[in-house]
Design an enzyme around this catalytic site. Sequence first.
Site, PDB file in Angstrom:
ATOM      1  N   LYS A   5      -9.420   1.990  -2.719  1.00 42.99           N
ATOM      2  CA  LYS A   5      -9.839   1.494  -1.409  1.00 42.99           C
ATOM      3  C   LYS A   5     -11.205   2.054  -1.042  1.00 42.99           C
ATOM      4  O   LYS A   5     -11.445   3.261  -1.131  1.00 42.99           O
ATOM      5  CB  LYS A   5      -8.806   1.884  -0.351  1.00 42.99           C
ATOM      6  CG  LYS A   5      -9.083   1.340   1.038  1.00 42.99           C
ATOM      7  CD  LYS A   5      -7.971   1.747   2.002  1.00 42.99           C
ATOM      8  CE  LYS A   5      -8.212   1.208   3.397  1.00 42.99           C
ATOM      9  NZ  LYS A   5      -7.158   1.649   4.351  1.00 42.99           N
ATOM     10  N   CYS A  11      -5.045  -2.695   2.714  1.00 45.42           N
ATOM     11  CA  CYS A  11      -4.904  -2.516   4.164  1.00 45.42           C
ATOM     12  C   CYS A  11      -5.999  -3.262   4.921  1.00 45.42           C
ATOM     13  O   CYS A  11      -6.216  -4.447   4.720  1.00 45.42           O
ATOM     14  CB  CYS A  11      -4.879  -1.035   4.494  1.00 45.42           C
ATOM     15  SG  CYS A  11      -4.349  -0.683   6.195  1.00 45.42           S
ATOM     16  N   GLU A  35       0.839  -1.202   0.000  1.00 45.64           N
ATOM     17  CA  GLU A  35       0.000   0.000   0.000  1.00 45.64           C
ATOM     18  C   GLU A  35       0.874   1.252   0.000  1.00 45.64           C
ATOM     19  O   GLU A  35       1.812   1.371   0.776  1.00 45.64           O
ATOM     20  CB  GLU A  35      -0.884  -0.023   1.248  1.00 45.64           C
ATOM     21  CG  GLU A  35      -1.708   1.226   1.475  1.00 45.64           C
ATOM     22  CD  GLU A  35      -2.357   1.230   2.848  1.00 45.64           C
ATOM     23  OE1 GLU A  35      -3.339   1.971   3.029  1.00 45.64           O
ATOM     24  OE2 GLU A  35      -1.888   0.488   3.743  1.00 45.64           O
TER      25      GLU A  35
END
Length: 511
Positions: free
Chosen positions: A335, A381, A276
């Site tokens: 995300k 994440c 990430e």
Amino acid sequence: MRRFRNDGLAVLLGAISALALPPSHLVFVLLLTVPMLLRLVGRARNWKVALRYGFVFGMGLHTAGLYWLTDAVLVRADEFWWLVPLAAPLGAVPLACFTALPCAFARLVPEGWRRVVLFAAVWTLSDLGRQFVLSGFPWNLWGSIWEFPGLAGDVMIQPAAWISIHGLTLFTLLLAATPVLGRRGMLAGLAMLLVWVAAGSARLIWPPAVGAPGPWVVLVQGNVPETDKQNQDAALGIYRRYVALTQSGVADAAARQKQAEAHGAAARPIVFAWPESAFPGLLERDRTAREVLMQAAPDAAVGLIGSVRYGSDQRPRNSLIAVMPDARVGAVFDKAHLVPFGEYQPPFLPVQIVPGGGFEAGPGVRSLNLPGLAPIGPLICYEVIFPGQVVQASDRPAWLLNITNDAWYGNTSGPRQHLAAARMRAVEEGLPLARAANTGISGAFDGQGRPLARLGWGIAGSLVVALPGPLPPTVFARFGLPIPLLLCLLCVLVALAPSVRRLHRTITISK
């Protein structure tokens, strides 16, 4: 004084309970703490006092279980020094509200097996609830205590393929509470444990058929401290480090592929993944950086890179960018589950604390379909911690990729608990999962949650993994969160049924 003594005891019991979570896995402590909590609930004057006991127990549990949040504040201690002693307790407050509910509901029924069943069911329902409330944060789930290393852990987590980690939490609580039920309760708990072990063993011994083998995946772990990531002067050095690690990793994968083909194995594509936000810039707009990268890895079919990007609305996204061999951008994934207070500004806050309001959320979970590759399920994440919300049902991927930057949380239990969550998703979905983490822990699991490879904390390197094929969709993958929800509601019904019947008889007699 008695009130404060009981509250102090509840806090202590909660903190001790955190020792059962990864990476400690001191499972046996719950045989002490859960029965003692139920004793406190039984001695409470009314449901309000029981509610308070549950809240302070949750404060102890989650403050101890989230101590690693302090490390994130220490990264910017010059600005947020005042938050250092408050980070973990503040994170625990909303979670403790959910642990208060089962203690209050337990007072609805008398002591005994009914109270135990109702307590376990409402606790698990509360965990399901906190998966969705205020962006959701299903951390410190007690179903994760069984994810210890080795064969024993592999066996104990297999039922998650049918009932998810929430179902494991339900049965964990039922087991932990058996000491309050005397000898018969302990025997019933032992029988439950034996059935659990038998079911898990059966799934390992007679696994479902495995699909076509997956690709060679090169997981690149740059081990870049968070302070360096925030330093623009270090950007070029970070990029060069990742390119060098990618070059060596892809070359290693290509050599292994040639060796495998010499022994009659089929060709597999090579995929490399960066963690990430690993690219120190805007990769989508930097064609030169993409060209240099893909020239360093000529055998790769695609590079999956964590990078910030800007949409047409000029709002930033926390993204994964798929770079093809010709350096063009093949696909992007933004995300969707953003971290409140870190990645976005919660709308209910009157004060602006996130610069610029933070990131813009993506449209949600989906599979990436790239030329020559089976579908990939990207997760950025902590998106990987949400059971039943990691796979696009209409386009099921062949494997999952979790990219993350756990450098914020130091060498603590945080990255290890994050890894455990990723392992559980592999079991629930029956899909192999690869995980690229900036400072570690990077690794991969097969569709039964068994470790395939691992690169520890604080190591710079590249990890080459030959991913196995996917398993058929599990029961949980097919039906999702309604399974643990219905299990809990059934337990609630069983626990409350005698009380409902007595109430009905009382009303009938009075008439």
